[in-house]
Write an enzyme that holds these catalytic residues in place. Sequence first.
Site, PDB file in Angstrom:
ATOM      1  N   ARG A  57       0.809  -1.218   0.000  1.00 56.76           N
ATOM      2  CA  ARG A  57       0.000   0.000   0.000  1.00 56.76           C
ATOM      3  C   ARG A  57       0.847   1.275   0.000  1.00 56.76           C
ATOM      4  O   ARG A  57       0.488   2.283   0.604  1.00 56.76           O
ATOM      5  CB  ARG A  57      -0.957   0.005   1.197  1.00 56.76           C
ATOM      6  CG  ARG A  57      -1.915  -1.177   1.223  1.00 56.76           C
ATOM      7  CD  ARG A  57      -2.799  -1.212  -0.024  1.00 56.76           C
ATOM      8  NE  ARG A  57      -3.648  -2.400  -0.008  1.00 56.76           N
ATOM      9  CZ  ARG A  57      -3.363  -3.542  -0.646  1.00 56.76           C
ATOM     10  NH1 ARG A  57      -2.246  -3.644  -1.364  1.00 56.76           N
ATOM     11  NH2 ARG A  57      -4.172  -4.570  -0.587  1.00 56.76           N
TER      12      ARG A  57
ATOM     13  N   SER B  56     -11.265   0.001   2.789  1.00 57.86           N
ATOM     14  CA  SER B  56     -10.546  -0.370   4.007  1.00 57.86           C
ATOM     15  C   SER B  56      -9.993   0.881   4.682  1.00 57.86           C
ATOM     16  O   SER B  56      -9.298   1.681   4.050  1.00 57.86           O
ATOM     17  CB  SER B  56      -9.397  -1.328   3.688  1.00 57.86           C
ATOM     18  OG  SER B  56      -9.896  -2.541   3.170  1.00 57.86           O
TER      19      SER B  56
ATOM     20  N   GLU C 261      -5.220   3.656   5.877  1.00 59.29           N
ATOM     21  CA  GLU C 261      -5.163   3.463   4.440  1.00 59.29           C
ATOM     22  C   GLU C 261      -5.969   4.564   3.755  1.00 59.29           C
ATOM     23  O   GLU C 261      -5.665   4.980   2.643  1.00 59.29           O
ATOM     24  CB  GLU C 261      -5.717   2.084   4.070  1.00 59.29           C
ATOM     25  CG  GLU C 261      -5.570   1.727   2.608  1.00 59.29           C
ATOM     26  CD  GLU C 261      -5.839   0.254   2.348  1.00 59.29           C
ATOM     27  OE1 GLU C 261      -6.523  -0.034   1.342  1.00 59.29           O
ATOM     28  OE2 GLU C 261      -5.380  -0.596   3.116  1.00 59.29           O
TER      29      GLU C 261
END
Length: 255
Positions: free
Chosen positions: A118, A167, A237
Amino acid sequence: MLGGGSNLLINDDGFDGVAVTLCGGLQRISFICADDQDARIEAEAGADTRALAHFARRNGLSGAEFLCGIPGSLGGALRMNAGAYGGQMRDIVATATLMDPDGALHTLDVDALGMRYRATSAPKDWLFVSAQFTLRRDDPEAIRQRMRVNNRKRTNAQPLAFPSAGSVFRNPPGHSAWRLIDQAGLRGHAIGAAQISEKHSNFFVNRGGARASDMRALIDLTRHQVKSVTGVDLTLEVGLVERHRLVTEPPLDAD
């Protein structure tokens, strides 16, 4: 600069500046070259992630199936090395072209991009403009079936009936964020109309009329509670757009 904005939480008071979205343009997806086994395609940063997945499917190219249910733009997906169901952008990116603040273009290969879970190592103030992807030849119907399996998994696991930004937290090393939230006893907890989903506790859903301040309060509560119960720090995130800036990783004691 915005892509699809699908994983952003924007301050209730708005943003004191100019926001430019790439999704009104920079949407071209095209072939670069192909042989009997592989093909190289190019896509601009404003293109929808799902559009790339379906372009590949229609042309019998495998590798982008994981993108079929991920909302947003390719620029955002490149910036955060988006992934799902065993695939990630790093697996298919050959090169990416970025523009620096002076307007100069730079083409970096996948190693130079430093793509990891990520995140990438590309400078924060450089803008993704386009990328080239290497995909494998495969039967279009087999690709379609894999995409359908991914979409069924997503439908079964995620609270798609309510708006969310995806998320909320990254998975810490050795942990699943949703499991940590469950351990902290927060599944289903709500502040105003913002709720930690009862279906997937790493999704914070808007049950109707939730404000960004409700979501932010729920984020802060979750980080503190998980830290208190499990000792693990959760990293966002979701990006937070404040009045004057984008905040990607506020400190644990953030207001």
